[in-house]
Motif scaffolding. Structure first.
Motif, PDB file in Angstrom:
ATOM      1  N   ILE A   6       0.841  -1.207   0.000  1.00  0.00           N
ATOM      2  CA  ILE A   6       0.000   0.000   0.000  1.00  0.00           C
ATOM      3  C   ILE A   6       0.869   1.248   0.000  1.00  0.00           C
ATOM      4  O   ILE A   6       0.592   2.206  -0.719  1.00  0.00           O
ATOM      5  N   ALA A  14      -6.119   0.297  -0.388  1.00  0.00           N
ATOM      6  CA  ALA A  14      -6.331  -1.016   0.213  1.00  0.00           C
ATOM      7  C   ALA A  14      -5.642  -2.090  -0.619  1.00  0.00           C
ATOM      8  O   ALA A  14      -5.427  -1.917  -1.819  1.00  0.00           O
ATOM      9  N   SER A  30      -6.108  -1.794   4.835  1.00  0.00           N
ATOM     10  CA  SER A  30      -6.767  -0.645   4.239  1.00  0.00           C
ATOM     11  C   SER A  30      -6.436   0.610   5.033  1.00  0.00           C
ATOM     12  O   SER A  30      -6.254   0.537   6.248  1.00  0.00           O
ATOM     13  N   GLN A  34     -13.461  -0.547   5.706  1.00  0.00           N
ATOM     14  CA  GLN A  34     -14.243  -0.968   4.552  1.00  0.00           C
ATOM     15  C   GLN A  34     -15.532  -1.618   5.039  1.00  0.00           C
ATOM     16  O   GLN A  34     -15.540  -2.272   6.086  1.00  0.00           O
TER      17      GLN A  34
END
Length: 128
Positions: A6, A14, A30, A34
């Motif tokens: 990431i 994510a 992430s 989410q």
């Protein structure tokens, strides 16, 4: 490994790693939370993308046309989906039954996001 990916992929929000054989989401990271529904469906949706009956049929037709009847590799290695706000990059690993998914903002440079996603695969595969 997912967090490192990431950080290295431009505007990446994510990353997830999916095992197609078991249908399991092996890991997800992430920068935002989410919706659970999305997380729960990621592995199944990825399996549909790579192993849906029509996808397998197309792969077999291409293999036959190229004389690759016994080739264990799948024809489709990478899939990019652009939505209104995001870029979704799916990359099959050296283990053909594993796929990484990276989600970036639509404003990311697609070529750079794809290049960095590809380069992150070795680290992700080593972590499994």
């Amino acid at each position: 490994a997912l967090q490192t990916a990431i950080s290295s992929i431009p505007e990446c929000l994510a990353a997830g790693y999916i095992d197609l054989a078991s249908g399991m989401l092996l890991g997800i990271k992430s920068v935002d939370s989410q919706p659970n529904e999305v997380v729960e469906l990621l592995a199944a949706a990825t399996a549909d993308l790579y192993q849906g009956s029509n996808v397998v049929l197309i792969e077999n037709i291409f293999k036959k046309a190229r004389g690759l009847k016994e080739d264990p590799r799948h024809y489709f290695q990478e899939i990019i989906i652009n939505s209104d706000n995001l870029i979704h990059v799916f990359i099959r690993g050296k283990n053909q039954e594993q796929v990484a998914c990276f989600v970036c903002r639509k404003s990311a440079n697609l070529g750079m996001a794809l290049t960095k996603a590809r380069s992150s695969m070795a680290l992700l595969e080593a972590a499994i």
